[in-house]
Design a protein around this motif. Structure first.
Motif, PDB file in Angstrom:
ATOM      1  N   VAL A  34      -7.512  -5.272  -7.766  1.00 55.83           N
ATOM      2  CA  VAL A  34      -6.138  -4.194  -6.713  1.00 55.83           C
ATOM      3  C   VAL A  34      -7.024  -3.510  -6.415  1.00 55.83           C
ATOM      4  O   VAL A  34      -6.050  -3.112  -4.642  1.00 55.83           O
ATOM      5  N   SER A  35      -8.125  -3.093  -6.011  1.00 58.12           N
ATOM      6  CA  SER A  35      -9.051  -2.127  -5.778  1.00 58.12           C
ATOM      7  C   SER A  35      -9.316  -2.929  -4.299  1.00 58.12           C
ATOM      8  O   SER A  35      -9.154  -2.374  -2.775  1.00 58.12           O
ATOM      9  N   ASP A  92       1.098  -1.431   0.007  1.00 58.92           N
ATOM     10  CA  ASP A  92       0.158  -0.042  -0.278  1.00 58.92           C
ATOM     11  C   ASP A  92       0.954   1.334   0.192  1.00 58.92           C
ATOM     12  O   ASP A  92       1.558   1.713   1.116  1.00 58.92           O
ATOM     13  N   ARG A 136      -8.217   6.284  -3.430  1.00 53.58           N
ATOM     14  CA  ARG A 136      -8.869   5.325  -4.538  1.00 53.58           C
ATOM     15  C   ARG A 136      -8.212   4.945  -5.176  1.00 53.58           C
ATOM     16  O   ARG A 136      -7.486   5.688  -5.177  1.00 53.58           O
ATOM     17  N   THR A 137      -8.424   4.025  -5.867  1.00 56.78           N
ATOM     18  CA  THR A 137      -6.903   3.501  -5.967  1.00 56.78           C
ATOM     19  C   THR A 137      -6.738   4.453  -7.220  1.00 56.78           C
ATOM     20  O   THR A 137      -7.530   4.232  -8.133  1.00 56.78           O
ATOM     21  N   ARG A 138      -5.574   4.322  -8.032  1.00 55.09           N
ATOM     22  CA  ARG A 138      -5.150   5.063  -8.895  1.00 55.09           C
ATOM     23  C   ARG A 138      -4.616   4.515 -10.082  1.00 55.09           C
ATOM     24  O   ARG A 138      -5.055   4.511 -11.205  1.00 55.09           O
ATOM     25  N   LYS A 155      -3.012   5.455  -4.801  1.00 55.38           N
ATOM     26  CA  LYS A 155      -4.587   6.032  -4.037  1.00 55.38           C
ATOM     27  C   LYS A 155      -4.256   7.546  -4.257  1.00 55.38           C
ATOM     28  O   LYS A 155      -3.802   8.308  -4.704  1.00 55.38           O
ATOM     29  N   MET A 199       0.480  -0.155  -4.648  1.00 61.07           N
ATOM     30  CA  MET A 199      -0.389   0.296  -5.214  1.00 61.07           C
ATOM     31  C   MET A 199      -1.067   2.088  -4.453  1.00 61.07           C
ATOM     32  O   MET A 199      -0.919   2.668  -3.430  1.00 61.07           O
ATOM     33  N   ILE A 223      -0.670   1.340 -10.518  1.00 55.36           N
ATOM     34  CA  ILE A 223       0.560   0.515  -9.388  1.00 55.36           C
ATOM     35  C   ILE A 223       1.829   0.783  -9.866  1.00 55.36           C
ATOM     36  O   ILE A 223       1.592   1.279 -11.126  1.00 55.36           O
ATOM     37  N   GLN A 240      -6.119  -4.001  -1.618  1.00 57.14           N
ATOM     38  CA  GLN A 240      -6.103  -2.126  -1.090  1.00 57.14           C
ATOM     39  C   GLN A 240      -7.119  -1.962  -0.127  1.00 57.14           C
ATOM     40  O   GLN A 240      -6.085  -1.397   0.786  1.00 57.14           O
ATOM     41  N   GLU A 241      -8.356  -1.938  -0.216  1.00 57.97           N
ATOM     42  CA  GLU A 241      -9.473  -1.721   0.486  1.00 57.97           C
ATOM     43  C   GLU A 241      -9.708  -2.524   1.875  1.00 57.97           C
ATOM     44  O   GLU A 241      -9.090  -2.507   2.808  1.00 57.97           O
TER      45      GLU A 241
END
Length: 618
Positions: free
Chosen positions: A533-534, A478, A510-512, A505, A503, A514, A537-538
């Protein structure tokens, strides 16, 4: 050194004495049975690799090597001759660790039952039952597709009801209401009309859609001239159905007249090769091969092409692959010689051909999903993520890490694991940061990875193959490039080549993208991979935050106890371990407090008085 290690060392010594000539090598087990056959441009280099470090091999190769008792070899004049000889020997011996394909290309027939109200179906062989059989056809898929098309176009029943016995006994099934069955069970269609539809369906199956359209058009015009308008309308509807079916088939049509499309999907212990065969620009056949674990996808594709076209007489002028195959030039020469003309092997990157490859790959992923109990979405997401990150095969086992603290206090980390695209909660781990003071996420991540890798090497001596004893296919941190750069030296120092990414954000958490050591990969356009992937990460963020809150709560409770005279960290831990909650300690009497290991009566009295000041005053 164990007996097995000594044996492998001896095999490597023998392999190092092999010549640098092209040839075929043959591996035997203890019983003398051939378990693997391979070819090599330079025998010494290729065979000695098997008996080197296990870290360089996938599971399939390690299992094969573990069973090798001895090997032999045959020299050839060229690598091409080695390929031809390898194909011949594999056909003859069918070794366990080679990719073996079951050829189910027997003959198939279209069956038309005898008697009134005949039914049309697919059959694998001719039976002595008085039915008519049309065929034989080589492709089971094409036969089934043709029968399904005919039944839908001419609205013939597919149910198990028997006519005329079951006419009028029950309501029609769903196919009637979606206009895919004429529903003889309603009693609204005569036997003559039904049989006419069956004969037209047989003409369609025998002559193909173009000839059938010409015949039906003529019949429709004749019916209209004879003022048989109901019959003309019925034929018109059948012509419209044939056109709709043709329009649907254009989705899987191609401007290349003749070609094969081959795609590989890999899962945990199961892989699938899907083959789409096109003739006259139309999908004419489809074949599916579940082949177990395949390891390196490049080698697997090369081996599959050898096995597949060794079983097939027809080699198309063009073969499209979903990725590079090992020895493509050699395979191209072999296929061209087999076909008697030039054969092109390609890996399309865009346009119509790339879409066909993607469709083929999705179908392979569907088969893997069914075989492994995963959903198609999970299988496709892992496949898409692996290709996006430039990995040789999909990451089945993924570890993800996140650091959590509050202004540098109570510094902790969480590790979550996703296996086959799903959380594997039994493998989750928590880390309390020991060597880093203050807020330094990079140093904290470095420490966590060092401890995780140390646990892996400790587990190897204890024969532990799960948890920390298993290395991931992919590590996701992360954070961005900073976290990746902090962890990468740990893996390099340990001699481990595990794909490592961060990952990233956006400002809304929010995942943006890699991140890797040198840049970022945008993932929004890869919807399945983005969703996976989101989710990872969450989940790792939730797990790390949860552990941090838990630690902070314990720390607050512990500090409440250690503020009491005579209660240090050890006694505070003993009290919490015994009573679990601070409320239980507060409600305990003096005798219960004294019963806690390590507690003395004076210390217990101090704890009791701390929570009961009114008792102390009295």
């Amino acid at each position: 050194m164990t007996d097995h290690e000594k044996h492998i060392k001896e095999l490597r010594k023998r392999a190092m004495r092999l010549p640098m000539n092209p040839g075929v090598y043959i591996m035997h087990d203890k019983t003398g049975k051939i378990i693997y056959i391979g070819k090599a441009k330079a025998l010494k280099n290729r065979v000695s690799q098997y008996f080197g470090s296990e870290k360089n091999h996938d599971k399939k190769v390690r299992r094969m090597v573990a069973n090798v008792e001895y090997f032999e070899y045959i020299l050839t004049d060229s690598e091409f001759e080695a390929l031809v000889l390898e194909c011949s020997l594999i056909k003859q011996h069918m070794p366990k660790y080679n990719i073996l394909l079951k050829d189910d290309k027997g003959y198939h027939y279209i069956k038309v039952t005898a008697g009134p109200w005949p039914r049309i179906s697919e059959a694998k062989q001719i039976a002595d039952d008085g039915a008519r059989y049309i065929g034989p056809y080589v492709s089971s898929w094409a036969t089934k597709q043709s029968v399904d098309e005919a039944l839908k176009i001419f609205k013939l029943p597919t149910c198990t009801r028997k006519f005329p016995q079951d006419i009028g006994k029950a309501r029609p099934c769903l196919n009637y209401y979606i206009k895919q069955c004429c529903a003889p069970c309603r009693g609204k269609i005569s036997e003559e009309e039904y049989n006419e539809g069956v004969e037209e369906a047989i003409d369609f199956l025998r002559g193909g859609s173009a000839q059938c359209v010409r015949q039906l058009t003529q019949k429709m015009e004749e019916a209209a001239e004879a003022m048989e308008f109901e019959r003309a309308a019925r034929i018109r509807d059948r012509l419209a159905a044939i056109k709709r079916m043709g329009d649907r088939q254009k989705v899987v049509a191609t401007r290349v007249p003749e070609q094969d499309v081959i795609a590989l999907a890999q899962g945990a212990g199961t892989s699938c090769f899907e083959v789409f065969r096109f003739l006259d620009g139309r999908l004419c056949d489809r074949e599916t091969f579940l082949v177990g674990e395949t390891g390196n996808p490049k080698a697997a594709r090369g081996e599959f092409i050898e096995r597949y076209y060794s079983m097939r007489d027809r080699v198309p002028p063009r073969i499209c692959l979903d990725g590079v195959a090992e020895g493509m030039e050699l395979l191209r020469d072999w296929l061209s010689q087999k076909a008697g003309r030039k054969v092109v092997l390609s890996v399309p990157q865009k346009g119509e051909q790339a879409k066909l490859v993607e469709m083929c790959r999705n179908n392979a992923a569907e088969q893997v999903a069914q075989a492994t109990g995963r959903t198609v979405r999970e299988a496709s997401a892992l496949d898409e993520l692996g290709r996006l990150l430039g990995m040789e095969k999909p990451p089945i086992y993924i570890e993800s890490y996140d650091i959590s603290n509050l202004a540098g206090s109570e510094n902790v980390a969480g590790m979550v694991v996703f296996e086959n695209g799903r959380p594997l909660k039994s493998a989750y781990r928590k880390f309390k940061i020991k060597t880093v003071e203050g807020q330094d996420d990079y140093a904290s991540m470095h420490e966590v990875m060092e401890r995780r890798i140390r646990e892996y090497f400790d587990a190897q001596g204890k024969n532990i193959s799960d948890g920390f004893g298993r290395l991931p296919d992919l590590i996701l941190l992360d954070g961005g490039q900073g976290q990746v750069s902090a962890v990468k030296p740990v893996l390099e120092a340990a001699g481990l080549q595990i794909p490592l990414f961060g990952m990233v954000k956006d400002d809304k958490h929010r995942t943006r993208a890699i991140a890797f050591d040198g840049g970022e990969i945008a993932i929004h356009s890869n919807r399945k991979a983005f969703t996976l992937v989101s989710s990872i990460q969450e989940e790792v963020h939730r797990f790390a935050i949860g552990y941090h809150r838990q630690t902070r709560k314990k720390s607050t409770i512990s500090s409440t106890l250690t503020s009491i005279e005579g209660i240090g960290p050890s006694r505070a831990k003993a009290l919490l371990r015994h009573f679990k909650m601070i409320t239980a300690i507060k409600n305990a009497d003096l005798e219960e407090l004294c019963a806690v290991p390590g507690m003395t009566k004076p210390a217990a009295q101090k704890v009791y008085d701390s929570f009961h000041p009114e008792a102390e005053k009295s």
